[in-house]
Scaffold this motif. Structure first.
Motif, PDB file in Angstrom:
ATOM      1  N   ALA A 400       2.263 -29.119  -0.691  1.00 33.08           N
ATOM      2  CA  ALA A 400       1.050 -28.294  -0.671  1.00 33.08           C
ATOM      3  C   ALA A 400      -0.150 -29.108  -0.197  1.00 33.08           C
ATOM      4  N   ALA A 401      -0.304 -30.321  -0.759  1.00 34.53           N
ATOM      5  CA  ALA A 401      -1.414 -31.189  -0.348  1.00 34.53           C
ATOM      6  C   ALA A 401      -1.282 -31.571   1.123  1.00 34.53           C
ATOM      7  N   TYR A 402      -0.052 -31.829   1.553  1.00 39.09           N
ATOM      8  CA  TYR A 402       0.224 -32.189   2.951  1.00 39.09           C
ATOM      9  C   TYR A 402      -0.278 -31.092   3.892  1.00 39.09           C
ATOM     10  N   VAL A 403       0.114 -29.852   3.614  1.00 37.05           N
ATOM     11  CA  VAL A 403      -0.258 -28.733   4.487  1.00 37.05           C
ATOM     12  C   VAL A 403      -1.772 -28.531   4.491  1.00 37.05           C
ATOM     13  N   ILE A 404      -2.400 -28.587   3.324  1.00 39.63           N
ATOM     14  CA  ILE A 404      -3.847 -28.363   3.227  1.00 39.63           C
ATOM     15  C   ILE A 404      -4.624 -29.433   3.988  1.00 39.63           C
ATOM     16  N   ILE A 405      -4.240 -30.706   3.810  1.00 35.80           N
ATOM     17  CA  ILE A 405      -4.959 -31.799   4.484  1.00 35.80           C
ATOM     18  C   ILE A 405      -4.784 -31.721   5.991  1.00 35.80           C
ATOM     19  N   VAL A 406      -3.557 -31.450   6.445  1.00 36.55           N
ATOM     20  CA  VAL A 406      -3.312 -31.329   7.892  1.00 36.55           C
ATOM     21  C   VAL A 406      -4.141 -30.185   8.474  1.00 36.55           C
ATOM     22  N   LEU A 407      -4.181 -29.065   7.777  1.00 33.79           N
ATOM     23  CA  LEU A 407      -4.920 -27.899   8.261  1.00 33.79           C
ATOM     24  C   LEU A 407      -6.415 -28.194   8.363  1.00 33.79           C
ATOM     25  N   PHE A 408      -7.005 -28.730   7.302  1.00 29.30           N
ATOM     26  CA  PHE A 408      -8.437 -28.996   7.308  1.00 29.30           C
ATOM     27  C   PHE A 408      -8.804 -30.097   8.308  1.00 29.30           C
ATOM     28  N   ILE A 413     -11.436 -31.896  13.374  1.00 26.59           N
ATOM     29  CA  ILE A 413     -11.528 -32.652  14.628  1.00 26.59           C
ATOM     30  C   ILE A 413     -11.567 -31.746  15.850  1.00 26.59           C
ATOM     31  N   SER A 414     -11.280 -30.462  15.650  1.00 24.19           N
ATOM     32  CA  SER A 414     -11.331 -29.525  16.783  1.00 24.19           C
ATOM     33  C   SER A 414     -12.744 -29.329  17.306  1.00 24.19           C
ATOM     34  N   ILE A 415     -13.726 -29.801  16.567  1.00 25.51           N
ATOM     35  CA  ILE A 415     -15.115 -29.697  17.000  1.00 25.51           C
ATOM     36  C   ILE A 415     -15.378 -30.498  18.269  1.00 25.51           C
ATOM     37  N   ASP A 416     -14.500 -31.476  18.555  1.00 23.73           N
ATOM     38  CA  ASP A 416     -14.681 -32.313  19.741  1.00 23.73           C
ATOM     39  C   ASP A 416     -14.269 -31.631  21.037  1.00 23.73           C
ATOM     40  N   LEU A 428      -1.140 -34.837  13.152  1.00 28.47           N
ATOM     41  CA  LEU A 428       0.224 -35.137  12.715  1.00 28.47           C
ATOM     42  C   LEU A 428       0.552 -36.605  12.931  1.00 28.47           C
ATOM     43  N   SER A 429       0.124 -37.134  14.060  1.00 33.27           N
ATOM     44  CA  SER A 429       0.400 -38.523  14.390  1.00 33.27           C
ATOM     45  C   SER A 429      -0.255 -39.470  13.390  1.00 33.27           C
ATOM     46  N   CYS A 430      -1.524 -39.232  13.085  1.00 30.41           N
ATOM     47  CA  CYS A 430      -2.244 -40.122  12.171  1.00 30.41           C
ATOM     48  C   CYS A 430      -1.809 -39.930  10.728  1.00 30.41           C
ATOM     49  N   PHE A 431      -1.640 -38.685  10.304  1.00 29.34           N
ATOM     50  CA  PHE A 431      -1.272 -38.440   8.910  1.00 29.34           C
ATOM     51  C   PHE A 431       0.135 -38.922   8.607  1.00 29.34           C
ATOM     52  N   ASN A 432       1.033 -38.824   9.590  1.00 30.66           N
ATOM     53  CA  ASN A 432       2.405 -39.284   9.405  1.00 30.66           C
ATOM     54  C   ASN A 432       2.605 -40.726   9.864  1.00 30.66           C
ATOM     55  N   ILE A 457     -12.339 -38.930  10.126  1.00 32.01           N
ATOM     56  CA  ILE A 457     -11.367 -37.986   9.556  1.00 32.01           C
ATOM     57  C   ILE A 457      -9.954 -38.512   9.739  1.00 32.01           C
ATOM     58  N   LEU A 458      -9.660 -39.023  10.932  1.00 31.90           N
ATOM     59  CA  LEU A 458      -8.320 -39.540  11.220  1.00 31.90           C
ATOM     60  C   LEU A 458      -8.045 -40.820  10.449  1.00 31.90           C
TER      61      LEU A 458
END
Length: 484
Positions: A400-408, A413-416, A428-432, A457-458
């Motif tokens: 659950a925490a994995y999905v929430i953190i990846v989503l947020f 970072i999509s603001i860029d 996915l690359s950075c979190f994993n 964030i990354l």
């Protein structure tokens, strides 16, 4: 909260970091690069100063140390170690922006391998060595190293299990032997031996000594910082195959190697997680090889590149022999899935871990069975042993925490303004803790185009992924710091 004992342990961590900077300093002096040598001296001096201050604060520390302190101590240690460990990059001017330098060293310590550098071959050998060695140090964990060398009853006395559980990757951490200090020592001995053997086989392929050491550091820590602009692509097929084999070996749970040393070969082959790991690897290589028919000149080359990239991604190493961003969508989809799955628990790899995937699949099957037969009692077993319900609860909470953190993180970072594929694969690359993603952060590109906000964030994602989420969440929780 036992602040004084935490300060003592963090001061020891920083002292270890200073000691491990010495080879890079020596290399800078050997190369007569006084600018870089001075940067390392200043970085070591600053780190040592903080260590001395923390040690002075820790006088008369009481021994009470529990799970909360262990998790917070691990999270703070990694953050402080990174904030100071990046100083040589920044002070030497080789990475002139401090946030970029911090991104690079966090990527190193967390064994991610994501880089902001457009090219690496112009950088000094001392910087490249420290960059690669950070993988090796972060792979098994500097706290595990400290537990291995700490005298019994010393700074590590009384709370080694809390620290080892907080830093070691996987859904559950057990003891190889009754004493945790001996467990840490066994882990590091196996880690060092495998690294030395890796270097030996790389040297047999006529790889230069410096290249072999740095490559082995990245392979052992499943990190992936290359010292060539094309990563591993310019090396011989033999060296690429050696890297493939050792990436897979370092993605195996180290307890399996301990069982082999104890001549319990049958138990190793019965390990369900290990079998799942190699089945995923073999199946992925086969599917990608079939999908890449005609993409390369020979079958051998096709299989070699497929095997290398599958091994690199599932173990979250991040080395590359080819620009897989140019591969067909089916092959890239498989690699994207492998980013999430990751290696075995108790290895140096990142990702969700095959052990968690196995538990989640068994939990799903049990839940389906409960719907069909509500009165039937079903116990989940792993390797013929009943799995504690607390482990299943922790696994579900982790997902659950994995999905929430990846989503947020993806939204943030999509603001860029990069493409959806770029941003999603970057998170996915950075979190994993993998390194390369797709498109603008693919194997031939870098993360330098992201804004400071996105890089921060990354950075948090890399730390959260390496520390299995919970230490970072507990560190950020308000209730952690409430006085009771």
């Amino acid at each position: 909260m036992n602040y004084r004992m935490m300060s003592r342990f963090i001061s020891l961590i920083l002292l270890v970091e200073v000691i491990f900077m010495l080879p890079a300093l020596a290399l800078a002096l050997w190369d007569h690069n006084m600018v870089v040598a001075l940067a390392f001296l200043e970085g070591m001096g600053a780190t040592l100063l903080v260590s001395v201050i923390l040690h002075a604060f820790s006088r008369k520390a009481r021994k009470g140390f529990f799970a909360k302190e262990g998790l917070v101590c691990v999270a703070i240690s990694w953050i402080v170690m990174s904030l100071l460990g990046c100083l040589p990059f920044f002070l030497s001017g080789e990475i002139p922006n401090y946030v970029d330098a911090l991104f690079e060293i966090v990527s190193g310590f967390t064994t991610t391998g994501a880089s902001i550098l457009p090219e690496v071959e112009s950088h000094s050998r001392a910087v490249l060595y420290w960059r690669s060695f950070s993988h090796w140090l972060g792979g098994m964990g500097v706290l595990v190293f400290l537990l291995a060398i700490a005298p019994s009853g010393g700074a590590a006395g009384g709370f080694t299990m809390h620290l080892l559980r907080a830093e070691s990757p996987g859904p559950n951490v057990g003891k190889l032997v009754p004493r945790m200090r001996e467990t840490a020592k066994i882990l590091y001995i196996m880690y060092i031996l495998l690294t030395v053997v890796d270097i030996f086989f790389l040297l047999l392929g006529n790889m230069p000594l410096f290249d072999a050491i740095c490559t082995a550091f990245g392979t052992a820590g499943t990190g992936g910082f290359g010292i060539k602009n094309d990563s591993i692509a310019s090396y011989s097929p033999y060296i690429q195959n050696v890297c493939t084999v050792f990436m897979l070996l370092f993605g195996v749970n180290f307890s399996c190697y301990y069982l082999l040393l104890m001549r319990q070969v049958r138990n190793v082959f019965k390990d369900e997680e290990l079998r799942l790991y190699f089945c995923i690897v073999a199946g992925s290589i086969l599917l990608i090889t079939l999908n890449l028919r005609g993409f390369y000149g020979t079958v051998e080359e096709t299989v070699r590149h497929a095997a290398f990239q599958v091994s690199s991604i599932i173990t979250t190493t991040g080395y590359a022999t080819a620009d897989f961003d140019l591969w067909p969508s089916f092959s890239k989809a498989i690699l994207l899935g492998l980013m999430v799955v990751g290696a075995c628990a108790g290895s140096t790899g990142g990702g969700l871990k095959c052990g968690r995937v196995l538990l989640l699949m068994k939990s799903l099957r049990r839940n389906i069975g409960r719907v069909l037969n509500p009165q039937k009692v079903q116990v989940i077993r792993n390797n013929n042993q009943a799995v504690d319900e607390k482990i299943l609860d922790n696994t579900n909470a982790y997902l659950a925490a994995y999905v929430i953190i990846v989503l947020f993180s993806f939204i943030a970072i999509s603001i860029d303004g990069f493409s959806t594929t770029t941003n999603f694969s970057a998170v996915l690359s950075c979190f994993n803790n993998i390194g390369p993603g797709l498109e603008a952060v693919g194997p031939t590109c870098n993360f330098g185009g992201y804004s400071i906000f996105s890089k921060l964030i990354l950075i948090i994602d890399m730390l959260a992924g390496r520390l299995e989420i919970f230490p970072i969440l507990i560190l950020a929780s308000r209730s952690t710091w409430k006085h009771r």
